[in-house]
Write a protein that holds these residues in place. Structure first.
Motif, PDB file in Angstrom:
ATOM      1  N   ILE A   1      50.248  16.979  42.842  1.00 26.57           N
ATOM      2  CA  ILE A   1      49.722  18.244  43.340  1.00 26.57           C
ATOM      3  C   ILE A   1      50.500  18.703  44.570  1.00 26.57           C
ATOM      4  CG2 ILE A   1      47.724  19.311  44.471  1.00 26.57           C
ATOM      5  CD1 ILE A   1      45.950  17.926  42.450  1.00 26.57           C
ATOM      6  N   ALA A   2      50.820  17.790  45.464  1.00 27.85           N
ATOM      7  CA  ALA A   2      51.598  18.169  46.651  1.00 27.85           C
ATOM      8  C   ALA A   2      52.979  18.677  46.264  1.00 27.85           C
ATOM      9  CB  ALA A   2      51.722  16.973  47.593  1.00 27.85           C
TER      10      ALA A   2
ATOM     11  N   LYS B   1      56.593  23.520  45.500  1.00 28.19           N
ATOM     12  CA  LYS B   1      57.514  24.293  44.652  1.00 28.19           C
ATOM     13  C   LYS B   1      56.941  25.658  44.306  1.00 28.19           C
ATOM     14  CE  LYS B   1      60.461  20.808  42.743  1.00 28.19           C
ATOM     15  NZ  LYS B   1      61.597  20.786  41.833  1.00 28.19           N
ATOM     16  N   ILE B   2      55.658  25.681  43.907  1.00 28.40           N
ATOM     17  CA  ILE B   2      55.066  26.936  43.451  1.00 28.40           C
ATOM     18  C   ILE B   2      54.960  27.948  44.591  1.00 28.40           C
ATOM     19  CG2 ILE B   2      52.933  27.976  42.577  1.00 28.40           C
ATOM     20  CD1 ILE B   2      52.574  25.367  40.924  1.00 28.40           C
TER      21      ILE B   2
ATOM     22  N   PRO C   1      58.091  24.015  38.913  1.00 30.89           N
ATOM     23  CA  PRO C   1      57.870  22.568  39.017  1.00 30.89           C
ATOM     24  C   PRO C   1      58.302  21.845  37.751  1.00 30.89           C
ATOM     25  CG  PRO C   1      55.822  23.674  38.478  1.00 30.89           C
ATOM     26  CD  PRO C   1      56.845  24.765  38.690  1.00 30.89           C
ATOM     27  N   ASN C   2      58.669  20.590  37.901  1.00 28.40           N
ATOM     28  CA  ASN C   2      59.019  19.753  36.752  1.00 28.40           C
ATOM     29  C   ASN C   2      57.776  19.051  36.217  1.00 28.40           C
ATOM     30  OD1 ASN C   2      61.785  20.322  37.032  1.00 28.40           O
ATOM     31  ND2 ASN C   2      62.064  18.639  38.473  1.00 28.40           N
ATOM     32  N   ILE C   3      57.671  19.011  34.893  1.00 22.62           N
ATOM     33  CA  ILE C   3      56.639  18.214  34.230  1.00 22.62           C
ATOM     34  C   ILE C   3      57.338  17.155  33.400  1.00 22.62           C
ATOM     35  CG2 ILE C   3      54.864  18.204  32.436  1.00 22.62           C
ATOM     36  CD1 ILE C   3      53.921  20.871  33.392  1.00 22.62           C
ATOM     37  N   PHE C   4      57.012  15.901  33.676  1.00 24.13           N
ATOM     38  CA  PHE C   4      57.614  14.799  32.943  1.00 24.13           C
ATOM     39  C   PHE C   4      56.715  14.456  31.758  1.00 24.13           C
ATOM     40  CE2 PHE C   4      59.235  14.534  37.234  1.00 24.13           C
ATOM     41  CZ  PHE C   4      60.598  14.351  37.022  1.00 24.13           C
TER      42      PHE C   4
ATOM     43  N   SER D   1      46.696  31.110  43.250  1.00 22.40           N
ATOM     44  CA  SER D   1      47.793  31.563  44.099  1.00 22.40           C
ATOM     45  C   SER D   1      48.412  32.885  43.653  1.00 22.40           C
ATOM     46  CB  SER D   1      48.896  30.498  44.120  1.00 22.40           C
ATOM     47  OG  SER D   1      49.483  30.362  42.831  1.00 22.40           O
ATOM     48  N   ASN D   2      47.992  33.400  42.509  1.00 26.35           N
ATOM     49  CA  ASN D   2      48.558  34.639  41.957  1.00 26.35           C
ATOM     50  C   ASN D   2      50.039  34.511  41.631  1.00 26.35           C
ATOM     51  OD1 ASN D   2      46.109  36.159  42.157  1.00 26.35           O
ATOM     52  ND2 ASN D   2      46.475  36.376  44.369  1.00 26.35           N
ATOM     53  N   PHE D   3      50.498  33.288  41.406  1.00 26.86           N
ATOM     54  CA  PHE D   3      51.862  33.050  40.963  1.00 26.86           C
ATOM     55  C   PHE D   3      51.849  32.817  39.458  1.00 26.86           C
ATOM     56  CE2 PHE D   3      52.493  32.022  45.405  1.00 26.86           C
ATOM     57  CZ  PHE D   3      53.799  32.402  45.651  1.00 26.86           C
ATOM     58  N   HIS D   4      52.901  33.313  38.778  1.00 29.08           N
ATOM     59  CA  HIS D   4      53.104  32.924  37.385  1.00 29.08           C
ATOM     60  C   HIS D   4      54.044  31.724  37.391  1.00 29.08           C
ATOM     61  CE1 HIS D   4      53.628  32.967  33.100  1.00 29.08           C
ATOM     62  NE2 HIS D   4      54.946  33.030  33.254  1.00 29.08           N
ATOM     63  N   VAL D   5      53.583  30.638  36.807  1.00 30.57           N
ATOM     64  CA  VAL D   5      54.323  29.382  36.895  1.00 30.57           C
ATOM     65  C   VAL D   5      54.930  29.039  35.540  1.00 30.57           C
ATOM     66  CG1 VAL D   5      54.212  26.942  37.485  1.00 30.57           C
ATOM     67  CG2 VAL D   5      52.729  28.583  38.667  1.00 30.57           C
TER      68      VAL D   5
END
Length: 306
Positions: free
Chosen positions: A183-184, A189-190, A196-199, A251-255
Motif C-alpha cells: 500500500i505504501a 506511485k499513484i 504501480p507494478n503488480i507482481f 484519490s480521483n486518479f485513474h490507475v
C-alpha cells in the motif's frame, strides 16, 4: 504507569506512542533513528537515542519503566535474505538484550511485535494462532526465534508477555522505501502520477490492518492478555486489485497497473483470524480497508499541501 517503546520513532511505534499518550500513560522511547524520525516524537516524550543491542542499563535504571513494548526490528524480508546475520543480530540478539534487562529491572510485562511471516505458506485459512509456524524467510525465522526466547524467559524467570503477530500493516507515516508494504508503494506511485507494478495476476490476497488499530492493540495488551500469542489483523481478505480500485475511488486518479511476473516465494493468499485478540485483549479493528486508505491518503495530501 510508564511504558518504554523501542522503535517509537518508527512507522508503527510512533502511532503506539500517540495511543499510549491518549490513554494517559507516561512514555519513553528508545530508537537509533536509522529508519525512525525524531520529528515523530511528541513534545514531552523523552527520546533515548540508542540501539537495542547496546548496554541499556542506564536507561532502565533512570527511567524505571513498568512495561516494555518492543517494536524496534529489521523489518525487510528482502534484506533478511541479503543480510541474514544482521537480521538475526537485530531481531534475535536485540530482543534477548531487552529480555535480560526486563528481568533484571522487574518489568511487569513485555509486549513484542511479531509477524504473520512466522506462518509461511498457510495450510488453512483463516490462519489461527495454532497454525504450525513454518517461516519461509530469515525475517520470519528471526521473529519466531525471538518468540521462543520470550516464552522461555517467561518460563524460567516469570516474565509476563504478550506476542502480537501483525498482518500487513499500512497507514500514515509508512515509508515506501524503508518499511515498504504494497500500500505504501502504491500510494507513492499513484499520488505522483506513476503506474504501480503488480507482481502476478493481482488476485492474490492479503490481510491489511490499519496502523491505528495496531496501536490500539498494543495499548490493550498493556492491560489484557497474559502470556499469549495474538493475531492482530482485519480478518478480511483483500486482493491487490481491490487496493487499486480503492485508490482510484479515494484519490480521483485513474490507475493503470503494470503487470509483472509473480515473485518466487510470495505467498498467494493470507488472512488471519483475530478471534483470540477480540476475546482476550478486548480489542477489535475499527477501520476497514476503505476507511483506512481514505485516512491515509487524506493525511498525506494535507501534509503535502503544508
Amino acid at each position: 504507569m510508564k511504558v518504554l517503546v523501542t522503535g517509537g520513532a518508527g512507522f508503527i511505534g510512533s502511532h503506539i506512542v500517540d495511543e499510549l499518550l491518549e490513554k494517559k500513560y507516561e512514555v519513553v522511547v528508545i530508537d537509533n533513528l536509522i529508519t525512525g524520525q525524531e520529528s515523530r516524537i511528541p513534545n514531552g516524550v523523552k527520546l533515548i537515542k540508542a540501539d537495542i543491542r547496546e548496554s541499556l542499563d542506564s536507561a532502565f535504571m533512570s527511567e524505571k519503566p513498568d512495561v516494555v513494548i518492543h517494536q524496534a526490528a529489521q523489518v525487510s524480508v528482502a534484506n533478511s535474505t541479503l543480510q541474514p546475520l544482521y537480521d538475526a543480530d537485530e531481531n534475535i540478539m536485540g530482543t534477548i538484550n531487552l529480555l535480560n534487562l526486563s528481568v533484571k529491572y522487574n518489568i511487569k510485562k513485555f509486549i513484542f511485535a511479531s509477524s504473520a511471516a512466522v506462518y509461511g505458506n498457510p495450510g488453512q485459512l483463516p490462519i489461527t494462532e495454532n497454525h504450525p509456524p513454518q517461516p519461509i524467510s530469515f525475517y520470519g525465522l528471526s521473529k519466531l526465534t525471538a518468540e521462543s526466547y520470550i516464552e522461555l524467559f517467561s518460563k524460567f524467570y516469570g516474565l509476563s508477555y504478550a506476542i502480537l503477530r501483525y498482518s500487513n500493516v499500512y497507514g500514515m507515516r509508512q515509508d515506501a522505501n524503508g518499511e515498504a508494504g504494497v500500500i505504501a508503494i502504491f500510494k507513492e506511485k499513484i499520488l505522483s502520477g506513476k503506474n504501480p507494478n503488480i507482481f502476478g495476476d493481482g488476485h492474490q490476497t492479503r490481510d491489511f490492518v490499519f496502523v491505528k488499530d495496531v496501536a490500539k492493540a498494543n495499548a490493550a495488551a498493556v492491560t489484557y492478555g497474559e502470556n499469549g500469542i495474538y493475531n492482530i489483523s482485519s480478518s478480511s481478505q483483500v486482493t491487490v486489485l481491490d487496493i487499486i480500485q480503492e485508490f482510484e475511488s479515494n484519490s480521483n486518479f485513474h490507475v493503470t497497473p503494470l503487470f509483472c511476473d509473480a515473485r518466487e516465494g510470495d505467498i498467494r493468499d493470507s488472512v488471519l483470524s483475530n478471534d483470540k485478540a477480540r476475546s482476550e485483549l478486548k480489542w477489535s479493528p475499527e477501520d476497514t480497508i476503505r476507511s483506512g486508505l481514505k485516512k491515509t491518503i487524506d493525511h498525506d495530501e494535507a501534509v503535502s499541501i503544508r
